[in-house]
Design an enzyme around this catalytic site. Structure first.
Site, PDB file in Angstrom:
ATOM      1  N   GLU A  45       0.773  -1.226   0.000  1.00 17.18           N
ATOM      2  CA  GLU A  45       0.000   0.000   0.000  1.00 17.18           C
ATOM      3  C   GLU A  45       0.812   1.290   0.000  1.00 17.18           C
ATOM      4  OE1 GLU A  45      -2.883  -0.532   3.137  1.00 17.18           O
ATOM      5  OE2 GLU A  45      -4.063  -1.898   1.900  1.00 17.18           O
ATOM      6  N   GLU A  49      -5.691  -7.560  -1.498  1.00 19.83           N
ATOM      7  CA  GLU A  49      -6.496  -7.405  -0.287  1.00 19.83           C
ATOM      8  C   GLU A  49      -7.855  -6.838  -0.666  1.00 19.83           C
ATOM      9  OE1 GLU A  49      -4.746  -5.131   2.859  1.00 19.83           O
ATOM     10  OE2 GLU A  49      -2.776  -6.072   2.656  1.00 19.83           O
TER      11      GLU A  49
END
Length: 540
Positions: free
Chosen positions: A200, A342
């Site tokens: 991320e 995710e």
């Protein structure tokens, strides 16, 4: 628990973990049994928007995240539960998860790193092992079941997720060298198929003074696309058979929009942390080994953050165009495969169920659909929960029912006998027949292990200072209103109102004079020490 919010507004990430640097010795583990069926044979590579095996057969990765190795425990969460680690993997495989994405921090890879939070009675084979040795065992067993493994460098430090792939204490050189060491460690083991380079990357600072990860901006200190090329090529230099999984950013400029400056040139359309690959078509990641690149966006529901699109009057019909814009076009235009690294939700908001159903439909059915690894197996992910319930044994069936039509189970043999995968957590009240009182007294000590925005982890140690054994033992305590139990271990931990009860497990029902028991837990809410602690009704 982890979390990341993403977004064009001024949002913050809430998370826990651990980090550091890696200088682990390279070792060679025996190759796992060749995967078959659901995950193909041999190493994997790409062909257009498909992932294929060594024979050219299309493979769809339908996996799950099992986190913990990136936290202060430095190993998988749930090893503290009464469900053995092999049994947990058995359940994952039986449910249809053919791939395991494993987050880690560099601290877990250091020489001398210690794994904590392990129930030695349930997992005696893990006693004394290092985090890497436990990882080796999980990889080998997963491989024996036909599962594949993706390693995910989740964060460089325990201070939280970092917008860039390096920090003031963990350099880019460390990040790359650590990846090369892991690639060498698992060379020849076809269970381990690739590297998710950094979790991320996201914006930081307010435009035009951006300091976060950008895509295509050309600044070598901030351009995630260029950094992914440097790391990916370094890994492929020592392990050319791995897939390189590259996540997106949040805002391509690397900075948050300043909506107050009345300058529209500083404003841009941002997405989830790691979820914005809108510039990857224009500025693709270029690797020295062809057919190794997989783009890996993240996608979340309202339980993480209520993005504006969830309240659009056309919802959920508006969602496919949003997914197309951020990452789906890469798949639809046959540029590269997509593996959603995710995505998850608590399912508490009705919109989230619609979101999950529509997202899965968007990925497509059958072997030709987009790959994914659901977040997460762990029930202790604060803003999504997990597939496992709080007992780490039974399964959240509403979530599983939505995912099942898209899962392609691994083909493998062996395994231990594991409990039924369906059911609900043990939330039954304490027995109506009270346990025997303590003859003498008790003491209680509390240690806060970790905390994050929205939750905390602690350990309560209760000692029997009496003259007789307490059998069965039961400890209770109270929390302020608003603090709720997320998970517990070393006992059957339940909550009713503000009172929490930790009942003795069947395998350790007696507490001898002078003996103590440590009950671990994670909780939601503001960190608070247990109050009014009692052992079988006797105040400690």
């Amino acid at each position: 628990m982890h979390r990341r919010t993403a977004l064009g507004g001024a949002l913050t990430a809430l998370a826990t973990a651990a980090a550091g640097v890696l200088v682990a010795a390279a070792v060679s583990t025996a190759p796992a049994a060749a995967a078959a069926g659901g995950t193909g044979t041999g190493y994997l590579h790409t062909s257009g928007n498909k992932i294929v095996d060594s024979t050219g057969t299309t493979v769809r990765l339908t996996g799950i995240n099992w986190f913990g190795m990136e936290t202060d425990n430095k190993t998988f969460h749930g090893l503290w539960s009464s469900n053995p680690w092999r049994s947990q993997l058995d359940t994952m495989a039986r449910l249809g998860y053919n791939t395991l994405r494993i987050p880690y921090s560099n601290d877990a890879l250091k020489p001398g790193a210690t794994a904590t939070g392990i129930n030695d009675f349930v997992n005696p084979d893990l006693i004394g092992l290092s985090p890497l040795q436990i990882l080796d065992k999980v990889i080998d067993y997963a491989g024996s079941k036909g599962m594949r493994v993706i390693l995910d460098r989740h964060r460089p430090t325990s201070a939280g997720q970092s917008p860039l792939w390096y920090t003031s204490t963990v350099s880019e050189a460390t990040w790359i060298n650590d990846w090369k060491t892991l690639a060498q460690r698992y060379a020849g083991n076809t269970t381990v198929i690739g590297a998710d380079l950094h979790n991320e990357p996201h914006a930081e600072g307010t435009n035009p003074a951006a300091t976060g990860a950008c895509w295509g901006c050309g600044d070598t200190a901030r351009d995630w696309r260029l950094a992914a090329e440097r790391a990916g090529n370094a890994i492929l230099g020592v392990q050319p058979n791995w897939l390189i999984f590259v996540e997106g950013v949040s805002c391509p400029s690397g900075g948050l929009s300043n909506v107050w400056d009345n300058d529209p040139s500083n404003d841009e359309d941002c997405g989830w942390w790691g979820g914005n690959l809108s510039k990857a078509g224009q500025f693709p990641v270029r690797l020295n080994v062809t057919n190794r690149l997989v783009y890996s966006p993240h996608e979340y529901a309202t339980s993480v953050y209520r993005q504006a699109w969830f309240d659009d009057p056309s919802y959920p019909a508006n969602m496919p165009a949003i997914w197309d814009k951020y990452w789906g076009y890469l798949y639809k235009q046959n540029i590269a495969p997509i593996m959603m690294g995710e995505f998850g939700t608590t399912l508490q908001d009705p919109k989230d169920k619609i979101w999950l159903q529509n997202l899965m439909a968007y990925t497509g059915t059958g072997v030709n659909g987009m790959s994914f690894t659901y977040w997460s197996w762990n029930p202790n992910s604060g803003d999504t929960g997990g597939i496992a319930n709080d007992d780490w044994t039974t399964v959240n069936q509403p979530k599983q029912d939505i995912l099942t039509p898209y899962l392609i189970p691994p083909t493998g043999g062996g395994g231990t006998t594991s409990p039924s995968p369906t059911g609900t957590p043990n939330t039954s009240p304490a027995p109506t027949t009270p346990p025997p009182p303590v003859t003498g007294g008790c003491t209680a000590t509390y240690k806060q292990i970790n905390s994050w925005a929205g939750g905390f982890q602690g350990e309560l140690t209760v000692k029997n200072t009496g003259t007789a054994a307490v059998n069965p033992w039961s400890a209770t305590w109270t929390w302020p209103s608003g603090v709720t139990l997320a998970s517990g271990w070393n006992a059957t931990v339940t909550q009713s109102g503000t009172t929490v009860t930790a009942a003795a497990p069947a395998w350790a029902s007696s507490l001898a004079p002078g003996a103590s028991v440590t009950v671990g837990f994670t909780a939601n809410g503001t960190a608070a020490a247990p109050a009014t602690v009692r052992l079988n009704g006797t105040a400690c």
